[in-house]
Design a protein around this motif. Sequence first.
Motif, mmCIF file in Angstrom:
data_model
loop_
_atom_site.group_PDB
_atom_site.id
_atom_site.type_symbol
_atom_site.label_atom_id
_atom_site.label_comp_id
_atom_site.label_asym_id
_atom_site.label_seq_id
_atom_site.Cartn_x
_atom_site.Cartn_y
_atom_site.Cartn_z
ATOM 1 N N PHE A 25 0.993 -1.211 -0.319
ATOM 2 C CA PHE A 25 0.087 0.055 -0.033
ATOM 3 C C PHE A 25 1.127 1.610 -0.654
ATOM 4 O O PHE A 25 1.590 1.584 0.384
ATOM 5 N N SER A 30 1.333 -3.345 4.847
ATOM 6 C CA SER A 30 0.174 -4.284 4.792
ATOM 7 C C SER A 30 0.674 -6.016 5.931
ATOM 8 O O SER A 30 1.441 -6.302 6.262
ATOM 9 N N CYS A 32 -1.173 -10.121 6.174
ATOM 10 C CA CYS A 32 -2.136 -10.890 5.520
ATOM 11 C C CYS A 32 -3.243 -11.627 6.545
ATOM 12 O O CYS A 32 -2.819 -11.861 7.735
ATOM 13 N N LEU A 103 -5.668 -8.489 2.027
ATOM 14 C CA LEU A 103 -4.237 -7.664 2.483
ATOM 15 C C LEU A 103 -5.062 -6.582 3.562
ATOM 16 O O LEU A 103 -6.017 -6.139 3.063
ATOM 17 N N THR A 104 -4.647 -6.282 4.527
ATOM 18 C CA THR A 104 -4.916 -4.757 5.596
ATOM 19 C C THR A 104 -4.100 -3.881 6.289
ATOM 20 O O THR A 104 -2.820 -4.462 6.126
ATOM 21 N N GLN A 105 -3.831 -2.982 6.076
ATOM 22 C CA GLN A 105 -3.081 -1.720 6.248
ATOM 23 C C GLN A 105 -3.606 -1.716 7.988
ATOM 24 O O GLN A 105 -2.351 -1.208 8.947
#
Length: 123
Positions: A25, A30, A32, A103-105
């Motif tokens: 990002f 990031s 998972c 995926l996330t921040q």
Amino acid sequence: MMVQEKADASMPVSTLSPPEGNTTFLGGTSWCVARPGSSSVDLQIALDWACGLGKTDCGPIQPGGPCFEPNTLVSHASYAFNSYYQQNGNSDIACYFGGTAILTQNNPGDAKCVCKIVFYVND
């Protein structure tokens, strides 16, 4: 001499995974994690794969392990998915798990488990 250069170029190179996660990002990192809304059956299959054939160290999420709590399928799957993701170069394909991961921040770890989730060196 040309043959020697070619052989050296084909040797694998060790790389480091960023300790704070991937830089997929823009301007951030990031992790998972388990995809919200994934079925329990699909999450369990993906978790079993990550801890088995995927060779993720899932000891910390076993009973008595430092990351066993919260004892939920989503939490354990997120731990295993992110461990695999970090160990495998933070590539997008390493965060698929049959569609059960995303995926996330947002850092999914808590104070005692975050280091076990995100600090890895690839061999």
